[in-house]
Write an enzyme that holds these catalytic residues in place. Structure first.
Site, mmCIF file in Angstrom:
data_model
loop_
_atom_site.group_PDB
_atom_site.id
_atom_site.type_symbol
_atom_site.label_atom_id
_atom_site.label_comp_id
_atom_site.label_asym_id
_atom_site.label_seq_id
_atom_site.Cartn_x
_atom_site.Cartn_y
_atom_site.Cartn_z
ATOM 1 N N CYS A 23 -3.361 -18.839 13.925
ATOM 2 C CA CYS A 23 -3.986 -18.342 12.691
ATOM 3 C C CYS A 23 -5.500 -18.470 12.707
ATOM 4 O O CYS A 23 -6.181 -17.994 11.806
ATOM 5 C CB CYS A 23 -3.403 -19.056 11.480
ATOM 6 S SG CYS A 23 -1.715 -18.526 11.106
ATOM 7 N N ASP A 57 1.054 -14.770 -0.606
ATOM 8 C CA ASP A 57 1.641 -14.872 0.728
ATOM 9 C C ASP A 57 2.473 -13.667 1.123
ATOM 10 O O ASP A 57 2.662 -13.412 2.317
ATOM 11 C CB ASP A 57 2.508 -16.142 0.795
ATOM 12 C CG ASP A 57 1.688 -17.388 0.541
ATOM 13 O OD1 ASP A 57 0.824 -17.700 1.379
ATOM 14 O OD2 ASP A 57 1.884 -18.031 -0.501
ATOM 15 N N GLY A 145 11.769 -3.518 15.942
ATOM 16 C CA GLY A 145 10.356 -3.841 16.046
ATOM 17 C C GLY A 145 9.592 -2.768 16.770
ATOM 18 O O GLY A 145 10.041 -1.620 16.882
ATOM 19 N N HIS A 146 8.431 -3.135 17.303
ATOM 20 C CA HIS A 146 7.576 -2.174 18.003
ATOM 21 C C HIS A 146 6.801 -2.906 19.080
ATOM 22 O O HIS A 146 6.386 -4.058 18.892
ATOM 23 C CB HIS A 146 6.611 -1.497 17.027
ATOM 24 C CG HIS A 146 5.803 -0.398 17.649
ATOM 25 N ND1 HIS A 146 6.378 0.746 18.161
ATOM 26 C CD2 HIS A 146 4.465 -0.279 17.856
ATOM 27 C CE1 HIS A 146 5.435 1.532 18.646
ATOM 28 N NE2 HIS A 146 4.268 0.931 18.474
ATOM 29 N N ASP A 233 1.418 -21.433 1.210
ATOM 30 C CA ASP A 233 1.394 -22.230 2.431
ATOM 31 C C ASP A 233 -0.019 -22.255 2.989
ATOM 32 O O ASP A 233 -0.847 -21.402 2.682
ATOM 33 C CB ASP A 233 2.419 -21.743 3.468
ATOM 34 C CG ASP A 233 2.171 -20.318 3.930
ATOM 35 O OD1 ASP A 233 1.329 -19.612 3.340
ATOM 36 O OD2 ASP A 233 2.838 -19.888 4.892
#
Length: 356
Positions: A23, A57, A145-146, A233
């Site tokens: 992050c 979030d 997904g991709h 969070d």
């Protein structure tokens, strides 16, 4: 210190392929705000209960009286060198935003960008296996997904969950007098910086993995408590950044007792040695003018306050008479380090006040 790496000798360290990890890759809050300022927004339908207004979030869209969809996405570059651990951390971090709204995860979609001429198929597969393991722990499937061929390794999820609209916990409903409780210790960014510099011990690495791969599964149980007013969070903007979002959205000032903020082992020592991330300084430059620091607050302490967390803990704002129930829920979900770190007060000149 000797750090254990799990890549084959013929391949580069995963963290050497990315300009930032976990992050800590996030665009700084002030820069992001400037980018979004000129982007026109369409009118929100009434069913969209939570959008981008308070930097919450996840988005929440009501589908009937008792059900709302919770949707979020999160992805980043490697924070560790072990491909399985990287995948598991990234997936755990993405699912956390569902829990932070009080929701229950339903399924996920994978977002994958890999330098296919640099990493072997086996290494890329291990990243995906780590993500799948986190989803299995959360009781959900990766339903698609991709994938793209990318210069830097990127992995994450689109996570979809569900919640009763009456139990939604946003980051904008804290009240003066609320007690603030943090579910996990902080310091992940500093440990990741130490890892890249070969300064992190095997014990420190294991503590980092345990912290970042622990699902914030207490969220749905916390959301059922009427005395829990707000929930979020702590991730890339650091404890200070996400506390500020809580305070701003709730029109309050947060008061934090720094002596009560739980830290991961070794991070104070590493911070004192100036082992920090560039993201912590970018965070401070973005929002430091909204924070009141006590006399003698050191540069190392400031770096910890703004340290970007990957898959960080839940931050709860609750009434004083709900504190025991909140701590009991954290304990039941094996968050044994959850701790009261401060309280919310009426709005002051600064949105966040730190004391020793």
């Amino acid at each position: 210190m000797n750090t254990i790496h799990h890549l084959e000798n013929t391949e580069p360290r995963l963290t050497s392929l990315s300009h930032g990890g976990g992050c800590g890759c996030k665009i700084a809050p002030a820069v992001l705000s400037e980018i979004l300022k000129g982007v026109p927004q369409l009118p929100f339908p009434k069913e969209l209960l939570i959008g981008i207004e308070t930097s919450d979030d996840a988005a929440v869209y009501q589908i009937n009286d008792s059900q709302a969809i919770v949707a979020t996405t999160d992805f980043f570059m490697p924070i560790v060198d072990d491909p399985f651990d990287f995948g598991k951390i990234a997936a755990t971090n993405a699912i956390s935003d569902i829990y932070a709204m009080g929701g229950t995860p339903l399924f996920a979609l994978a977002l994958v960008g890999m330098p296919i001429k640099v990493l072997s198929n086996a290494t890329i597969a291990r990243i995906l296996e780590g993500g799948a393991e986190a989803c299995r722990s959360a009781g959900i499937a990766i339903a698609g997904g991709h994938t793209i061929d990318s210069v830097e390794p990127i992995y994450g999820l689109v996570a979809i969950g569900i919640i009763d609209p009456k139990q939604i916990k946003s980051n904008a409903a804290a009240k003066p007098g609320d007690v603030l409780i943090l579910g996990k210790p902080i310091g992940v960014g500093i440990l990741s910086a130490a890892l890249k510099k070969d300064l992190l011990s095997p014990a420190g690495y294991q503590e980092m993995i345990s912290n970042t791969t622990k699902l914030n599964s207490a969220g749905p149980d916390l959301a059922k408590l009427p005395g829990v007013h707000a929930l979020t969070d702590v991730t890339g903007f650091g404890l200070a950044g996400h506390m500020l979002e809580l305070a701003r959205g709730s029109h309050c000032t947060a008061h934090i007792d720094w002596s009560q903020v739980p830290l991961l082992s070794q991070v104070q020592e590493l911070a004192d040695q100036d082992v920090i991330t560039g993201a912590s300084d970018r965070n401070w430059q973005s929002y430091g003018d909204e924070i009141s620091l006590p006399m003698g607050f050191t540069k190392a302490q400031q770096a910890l306050l703004t340290d970007p967390q990957t898959s960080g803990g839940l931050l709860v704002s609750c009434s004083p008479d709900t504190v025991k129930e909140v701590l009991d829920i954290f304990s039941r979900h094996q968050f044994l380090g959850a701790r009261v770190i401060g309280q919310m007060g009426a709005k002051e000149e600064k949105s966040l006040v730190i004391s020793n």
